[in-house]
Design an enzyme around this catalytic site. Structure first.
Site, PDB file in Angstrom:
ATOM      1  N   HIS A 184      29.262  37.463  39.253  1.00  0.00           N
ATOM      2  CA  HIS A 184      29.706  38.685  38.356  1.00  0.00           C
ATOM      3  C   HIS A 184      29.524  38.402  36.981  1.00  0.00           C
ATOM      4  CE1 HIS A 184      31.689  41.168  41.805  1.00  0.00           C
ATOM      5  NE2 HIS A 184      30.589  40.611  42.136  1.00  0.00           N
ATOM      6  N   TYR A 229      39.164  47.816  37.004  1.00  0.00           N
ATOM      7  CA  TYR A 229      40.644  47.574  36.775  1.00  0.00           C
ATOM      8  C   TYR A 229      41.071  49.024  36.172  1.00  0.00           C
ATOM      9  CZ  TYR A 229      40.929  42.576  37.128  1.00  0.00           C
ATOM     10  OH  TYR A 229      40.669  41.148  37.385  1.00  0.00           O
ATOM     11  N   PRO A 234      48.917  38.488  39.010  1.00  0.00           N
ATOM     12  CA  PRO A 234      47.460  38.499  39.560  1.00  0.00           C
ATOM     13  C   PRO A 234      46.416  39.326  38.636  1.00  0.00           C
ATOM     14  CG  PRO A 234      48.684  39.887  41.039  1.00  0.00           C
ATOM     15  CD  PRO A 234      49.812  39.257  40.158  1.00  0.00           C
ATOM     16  N   LYS A 275      44.130  34.314  37.118  1.00  0.00           N
ATOM     17  CA  LYS A 275      44.243  33.192  36.934  1.00  0.00           C
ATOM     18  C   LYS A 275      45.027  31.984  37.744  1.00  0.00           C
ATOM     19  CE  LYS A 275      42.011  33.274  33.111  1.00  0.00           C
ATOM     20  NZ  LYS A 275      40.677  33.284  33.935  1.00  0.00           N
ATOM     21  N   TYR A 325      39.144  35.732  30.480  1.00  0.00           N
ATOM     22  CA  TYR A 325      38.791  35.933  31.799  1.00  0.00           C
ATOM     23  C   TYR A 325      37.822  35.063  32.646  1.00  0.00           C
ATOM     24  CZ  TYR A 325      38.727  39.070  36.036  1.00  0.00           C
ATOM     25  OH  TYR A 325      38.783  39.574  37.224  1.00  0.00           O
TER      26      TYR A 325
HETATM   27  C1  PHB Z   1      41.287  39.667  44.405  1.00  0.00           C
HETATM   28  O1  PHB Z   1      40.236  39.855  44.638  1.00  0.00           O
HETATM   29  O2  PHB Z   1      42.212  39.576  45.202  1.00  0.00           O
HETATM   30  C2  PHB Z   1      41.615  39.730  42.976  1.00  0.00           C
HETATM   31  C3  PHB Z   1      40.590  39.901  41.886  1.00  0.00           C
HETATM   32  C4  PHB Z   1      41.107  40.288  40.572  1.00  0.00           C
HETATM   33  C5  PHB Z   1      42.457  39.943  40.236  1.00  0.00           C
HETATM   34  C6  PHB Z   1      43.443  39.750  41.170  1.00  0.00           C
HETATM   35  C7  PHB Z   1      42.950  39.838  42.546  1.00  0.00           C
HETATM   36  O3  PHB Z   1      42.690  40.082  39.143  1.00  0.00           O
END
Ligand code: PHB
Ligand code: APR
Length: 391
Positions: free
Chosen positions: A72, A201, A293, A297, A385
């Site tokens: 990505h 997000y 989460p 990280k 990120y």
């Molecule tokens: C996930 O795919 O579980 C996931 C992706 C991004 C995040 C947290 C969890 O920031």
């Protein structure tokens, strides 16, 4: 039983450490409380930093990840009914992330260790660790109904947040830094194709939401919820209604629904223990630190720790030099605290804080607008990120 490095825990930290040591001719034994099936199927994280991908690839465990993982090049931040793309390559000099589920990484690592004759003892919980201050620490573990002992030169505590290795360190040695957040994430797995090509997000007055993916046919979606909530309070209809509301976009974008095949609620916390070592015991991964989460990280920090630890152990076993081991905690904690800050910052920017007054809500909105309108601010998000380079 005796080995050079006794490893407690077959998560990302323990398995990768064992693999990196084996490549340098150092032997280890992994003790794992759960079954192999459990380890290889539990749904956890899924975002791999560029540095994590490069390490797995260069050490021969990247084949399936390169084939089945998805690269990505950006994420979308969504608020006020609009989406804003953060483009990683242009902001970070060409870096990106790979979506590949943590349990698939574990499957690859278990296979490479077992194929090489490595010892992973599943269904074998460590009970405690003795003689950390001497030259010959010993891990006591349960094997069936018997308690047995694994003696080693060094112990690696890779047993996660609830493991036994951190608690084996005498009182007064460790300082714990803790922050609990007033919310958790309800996570669901949904069968069907993704609704968007990249992660979304979303910050919304009803709370945060995240649309992530596991594969072209399995999606991972989250909504912010009360940390004490239970999945029984979240029938499918309520989950879809919250997801639609929080991920709404004015241009008519629609989230695709599908059968929900799993639900869980995870609390959100930040946690760091200092130092990450005592005598001959070295903590790595979630045993030493937890991040919320939001910044993706956790898995990558576990990988970064064992990268440092394996280098220090290889130096120690090949030349007797202790410099790298002595500096282990200080070296790791620099990266750990940077990731703690980034995860806290993303969490603060994107979630609804029930106790916030209007002033704090306005600051949060100002921050969101800044990140999507200033190249410098977007670059700060992007470089953290995709993962800062190793020093
Ligand atoms: C996930 O795919 O579980 C996931 C992706 C991004 C995040 C947290 C969890 O920031
Ligand atoms: N004895 C043996 N094994 C144990 C014990 C014990 N007493 N206690 C815990 N374990 C095992 C757990 O069953 C688990 O398989 O240790 C392993 C720890 O793995 P993780 O919790 O995955 O921790 P880590 O390897 O540090 O990886 C951190 O994993 O959970 C995610 O979000 C987290 O992405 C982060 C990453």
């Amino acid at each position: 039983m005796r080995t050079q490095v006794g490893i407690i825990g077959a998560g990302p930290a323990g398995l990768l450490l064992s693999h990196l040591l084996h490549r340098a001719g150092i032997e280890s034994v992994i003790l794992e409380a759960r079954s192999r099936t459990d380890v290889e199927s539990t749904i956890r994280a899924g975002v791999l930093e560029q540095g994590t991908v490069d390490l797995l690839t260069s050490t021969g465990v990247g084949e399936r990840m390169r084939r089945d993982g998805a690269v990505h090049h950006g994420i979308e931040l969504r608020f006020d009914g609009r989406g804003h793309r953060i483009d990683f390559p242009t902001l970070t000099g060409g870096r990106a992330i790979t979506l590949y589920a943590q349990h698939e990484v574990l499957r690859d690592l278990v296979k490479v260790r077992l194929d090489a004759g490595g010892q992973i003892l599943f269904d074998t919980p460590a009970v405690d660790v003795d003689d950390l201050d001497g030259h010959c620490p010993a891990i006591r573990f349960r094997s069936g109904s018997r308690i047995e002992t694994l003696t080693c030169d060094v112990v690696a505590g890779c047993d996660g947040f609830r493991g036994v290795s951190r608690t084996a360190i005498p009182d007064g040695v460790l300082t714990e830094h803790v922050r609990a957040y007033p919310f958790g994430w309800l996570g669901v797995l949904v069968e069907g194709p993704p609704s968007a090509p990249e992660l979304i997000y979303a910050s919304h007055p009803r709370g945060f939401a995240l649309a992530s993916t596991r594969s072209p046919t399995l999606q991972r979606l989250y909504v912010q919820c009360d940390p004490a909530d239970e999945v029984e309070n979240w029938p499918d209809a309520r989950i879809w209604s919250e997801l639609h509301a929080r991920l709404q976009r004015d241009d008519g974008w629609r989230l695709a629904e599908g059968p929900i095949v799993q639900k869980d609620i995870v609390p959100m916390r930040s946690f760091v223990v200092e130092p990450m070592q005592h005598g001959r015991l070295f903590l790595a991964g979630d045993a030493a630190h937890i991040v919320p989460p939001t910044g993706a990280k956790g898995l990558n920090l576990a990988v970064a720790d064992v990268r440092v630890l394996s280098g220090a152990l290889i130096e120690f076993f090949t030349s007797g030099e202790r410099g790298g081991l002595d500096a282990y905690s200080a070296t790791c904690l620099r990266r750990v605290w940077r990731a703690e800050h980034f995860s806290w910052w993303m969490t603060a920017m994107l979630h609804h804080f029930p106790e916030d007054d209007r002033f704090l809500q306005k600051l949060q909105q100002a921050q969101l607008h800044y990140v999507v309108s200033s190249r410098a601010a977007a670059a700060t998000l992007a470089e953290n990120y995709v993962g800062l380079p190793f020093q």
